[in-house]
Design an enzyme around this catalytic site. Structure first.
Site, short mmCIF file in Angstrom:
data_model
loop_
_atom_site.label_atom_id
_atom_site.label_comp_id
_atom_site.label_asym_id
_atom_site.label_seq_id
_atom_site.Cartn_x
_atom_site.Cartn_y
_atom_site.Cartn_z
N LYS A 165 -28.27 4.13 1.30
CA LYS A 165 -28.36 5.48 1.84
C LYS A 165 -29.77 6.04 1.69
CE LYS A 165 -25.93 9.95 1.24
NZ LYS A 165 -24.87 10.60 0.43
N GLU A 171 -17.52 6.16 2.06
CA GLU A 171 -18.54 6.22 1.02
C GLU A 171 -17.87 6.21 -0.35
OE1 GLU A 171 -22.43 8.96 -0.04
OE2 GLU A 171 -20.64 9.96 0.72
N CYS A 204 -22.82 9.24 5.10
CA CYS A 204 -22.55 10.63 4.75
C CYS A 204 -23.67 11.60 5.14
CB CYS A 204 -22.22 10.73 3.26
SG CYS A 204 -21.37 12.27 2.79
#
Length: 283
Positions: free
Chosen positions: A115, A43, A156
């Protein structure tokens, strides 16, 4: 038996995209030289910059982004699938996308993922994060065909939402991913157990390249990039938080074998939740 040699690149990205591109390039070349056909970076590969004004100064659209341009060229040169775990992209309207982009061996874009879950938390050590103040959350989960496998994309904080990975597995993913910049505090407490749990409960490989160490902007990330098999075994792990590369050979038949032993994806049932009447007490 179908096999895929996969690699995860661990980085310690700073605030300069150009410097981070140089490190990424060196580590991706190392992974390819060790036989990797699929390589994943962490990330925020392009820059870790918590200062909003500083981040805004380096933001580019996807078409103009130097990290993605370099990744496309690198994938084409090396003939590999290169998964940029994420980088910050100008999404317009003053917002930013935390975007993963996967490139094929011809350098073309196989797919992208923004995300979905924003890291809005207050930690015990005084760290406070509000990703939703800067980033526009994604709305679409994504699966891509990569080197004979089906790759489900996460980033994440997504790892804390098992329903996302369950939906990806039910839709056919046999490799899951969660490239990350986990904080040191949360990583020490939860990183390994979350990664192994998502692999076990979905009978899937899980690959998570990570950021590690003390970054130029002052934050600390946990490192310990992981490759986990469908039985929950760690088959490759970065040593601590130093930049580097881990490589593992994925025997893709292991996905079918794990799901045959523990067919929980097939055995799931619909149900309702009875929480009782508000304020009611047991009989």
């Amino acid at each position: 038996m179908a096999e895929l040699v996969a690699a995860a690149v661990q980085m310690r990205s700073g605030v300069s995209p150009e410097a981070n591109i140089a490190v990424m390039t060196e580590l991706v070349r190392d992974a390819a030289s060790r036989g990797a056909r699929y390589v994943q970076t962490p990330e925020m590969t392009g820059a870790i910059q918590k200062d909003r004004a500083g981040l805004k100064r380096i933001l580019k659209t996807e078409a103009e982004d130097p990290v993605l341009r370099a990744a496309s060229d690198l994938a084409r040169e090396l003939g590999i699938c290169l998964h940029i775990g994420s980088t910050a992209i100008d999404a317009g309207d003053g917002m930013t996308a935390n975007r993963a982009v996967v490139f094929g061996p011809d350098g073309g874009v196989l797919g992208r993922y923004d995300k979905i879950h924003m890291f809005d938390v207050d930690l015990d050590n005084g760290e406070s994060w509000r990703e939703s103040a800067v980033y526009r959350p994604g709305e679409v989960a994504r699966i891509l065909d990569v080197e004979g496998a089906r790759l489900g994309l996460g980033i994440c904080y997504d790892i804390r939402f098992p329903q996302l990975f369950r939906d990806l597995a039910l839709a056919g993913a046999d490799i899951l991913s969660a490239p990350a910049a986990f904080t040191r505090q949360t990583g020490e407490a939860h990183w390994h157990v979350l990664q192994r749990a998502r692999a076990i409960e979905n009978g899937a490989f899980l690959i998570s390249a990570a950021q590690g160490g003390r970054h130029e902007d002052g934050r600390e990330t946990y490192g310990h990039s992981l490759i986990i098999d469908p039985w929950g075994r760690v088959i490759a792990e970065a040593d601590g938080d130093e930049p580097g590369v881990i490589v593992a050979t994925l025997a893709l038949d292991a996905v079918k074998a794990a799901r045959a032993k523990i067919p929980n994806l097939r055995n799931a049932r619909q149900y309702s939740v009875d929480a009782g009447a508000k304020g009611a007490h047991g009989a």
